[in-house]
Design a protein around this motif. Structure first.
Motif, PDB file in Angstrom:
ATOM      1  N   ASP A 101      -6.457  -5.692   5.992  1.00 30.15           N
ATOM      2  CA  ASP A 101      -6.555  -6.289   4.658  1.00 30.15           C
ATOM      3  C   ASP A 101      -5.450  -7.327   4.453  1.00 30.15           C
ATOM      4  OD1 ASP A 101      -6.812  -6.939   2.009  1.00 30.15           O
ATOM      5  OD2 ASP A 101      -6.787  -4.878   1.270  1.00 30.15           O
ATOM      6  N   THR A 134      -6.947   6.321   8.423  1.00 30.62           N
ATOM      7  CA  THR A 134      -7.888   5.349   7.857  1.00 30.62           C
ATOM      8  C   THR A 134      -7.170   4.340   6.980  1.00 30.62           C
ATOM      9  OG1 THR A 134      -9.737   6.901   7.904  1.00 30.62           O
ATOM     10  CG2 THR A 134      -9.893   5.080   6.349  1.00 30.62           C
ATOM     11  N   LEU A 135      -6.275   4.801   6.119  1.00 30.00           N
ATOM     12  CA  LEU A 135      -5.575   3.893   5.202  1.00 30.00           C
ATOM     13  C   LEU A 135      -4.647   2.947   5.953  1.00 30.00           C
ATOM     14  CD1 LEU A 135      -4.790   6.396   2.312  1.00 30.00           C
ATOM     15  CD2 LEU A 135      -6.380   4.457   2.218  1.00 30.00           C
ATOM     16  N   SER A 169      -5.164   1.876   9.026  1.00 31.22           N
ATOM     17  CA  SER A 169      -6.062   0.913   9.662  1.00 31.22           C
ATOM     18  C   SER A 169      -6.544  -0.123   8.650  1.00 31.22           C
ATOM     19  CB  SER A 169      -7.252   1.650  10.274  1.00 31.22           C
ATOM     20  OG  SER A 169      -8.176   0.745  10.838  1.00 31.22           O
ATOM     21  N   GLU A 170      -6.876   0.331   7.452  1.00 28.95           N
ATOM     22  CA  GLU A 170      -7.318  -0.600   6.412  1.00 28.95           C
ATOM     23  C   GLU A 170      -6.194  -1.550   6.009  1.00 28.95           C
ATOM     24  OE1 GLU A 170      -8.780   1.920   3.317  1.00 28.95           O
ATOM     25  OE2 GLU A 170     -10.698   2.307   4.325  1.00 28.95           O
ATOM     26  N   SER A 192       0.850  -1.184   0.000  1.00 31.50           N
ATOM     27  CA  SER A 192       0.000   0.000   0.000  1.00 31.50           C
ATOM     28  C   SER A 192       0.890   1.239   0.000  1.00 31.50           C
ATOM     29  CB  SER A 192      -0.908  -0.001   1.234  1.00 31.50           C
ATOM     30  OG  SER A 192      -1.719   1.142   1.269  1.00 31.50           O
TER      31      SER A 192
END
Length: 265
Positions: free
Chosen positions: A48, A40-41, A43-44, A17
């Motif tokens: 994932d 947020t990213l 955490s994602e 990412s």
């Protein structure tokens, strides 16, 4: 509704990412929307299974000049506790999201990293810097106390004396000196920064993801715990890792005398 910030570019390639700050005209000073988007990213990425490593970098000549003070809420009368609440809910949450991310995080520092921007880079698990990069604890220049976990991170990375030198004077620390002091893993020419970050992140993305996550947690917690607690956490982490498919593959590949093919599970 999820926070969107067009100034944070995001893509996932080969299990990595990539989070790219994209406000070069403002030296990538962080707005609240950008900060929330990064949180947020990250955490994602933790949740994932297809993401197995993260890279944080930026466009332009600066990595991040810190928090964008022009975007900070203003006006109205403040009472005791307001600023502390903003710091806890803002800068500290951002740094915690990097430290707590369950995937390895690489900072690819392309230029100046100042204030919160420096702490964003230094909270990452690995730091690669372009030769032009500089790290600046700007707070004393403005009559402020370091925020965003600076007084927590720096002494653990370089010891209290050097941490105080950086924070008391606010002088820029060039990338080569940051490498010599232990703040940076590798310094490379600017044109090789993305290539190096890609090579490192690709290696991490093909590694035993759960084992790396457990290792990250153990190392980050080590300086805050006593030996008995650290040893207990280590034993528990080893047992957890042994239950993963990657641990089975690692042992099997060793017996078969071949390279392991880790799946991050």
């Amino acid at each position: 509704m999820p926070v969107t910030a067009p100034e944070v570019l995001h893509r996932v390639e080969n299990g990595v990412s990539w989070l790219t700050l994209d406000r070069p005209e403002a030296m990538n000073a962080l707005t609240p929307a950008q900060r929330e988007r990064l949180i947020t990213l990250l955490s994602e990425a933790s949740a994932d299974p297809a993401v197995r490593a993260v890279v944080i970098t930026a466009t332009g000549s600066a990595f991040c000049a810190g928090a964008d003070l022009r975007a900070a809420p203003g006006g109205g009368e403040r009472v005791a506790g307001d600023v502390a609440r903003l710091i806890r809910g803002g800068a500290q949450r951002l740094i915690a999201s990097v430290l707590d991310c369950e995937k390895p995080v690489i900072a690819a520092v392309n230029g100046t990293a100042a204030g919160l921007g420096a702490h964003l880079a230094l909270a990452c698990d690995l730091v690669i810097a372009a030769e032009e990069a500089r790290f600046i604890e700007v707070f004393a220049r403005r009559g402020l106390v370091p925020d965003g976990g600076g007084a927590y991170l720096l002494p653990r990375l370089i010891g209290p004396q050097r941490a105080k030198e950086l924070m008391f004077f606010g002088d820029a620390l060039p990338a080569r000196d940051a490498e010599r002091w232990g703040l940076v893993n590798r310094v490379v020419p600017a044109e090789e920064l993305e290539k190096t970050a890609r090579a490192w992140s690709d290696r991490l993305a093909t590694g035993p993801t759960r084992a790396l996550s457990l290792t990250k947690h153990l190392v980050n917690a080590a300086l805050d715990t006593d030996r008995a607690t650290a040893f207990a956490a280590e034993a528990a982490a080893v047992e957890l890792a042994m239950t993963t498919q990657d641990a089975n593959e690692g042992v099997t590949s060793f017996r078969d005398r071949r390279s392991p093919r880790f799946q991050g599970r």
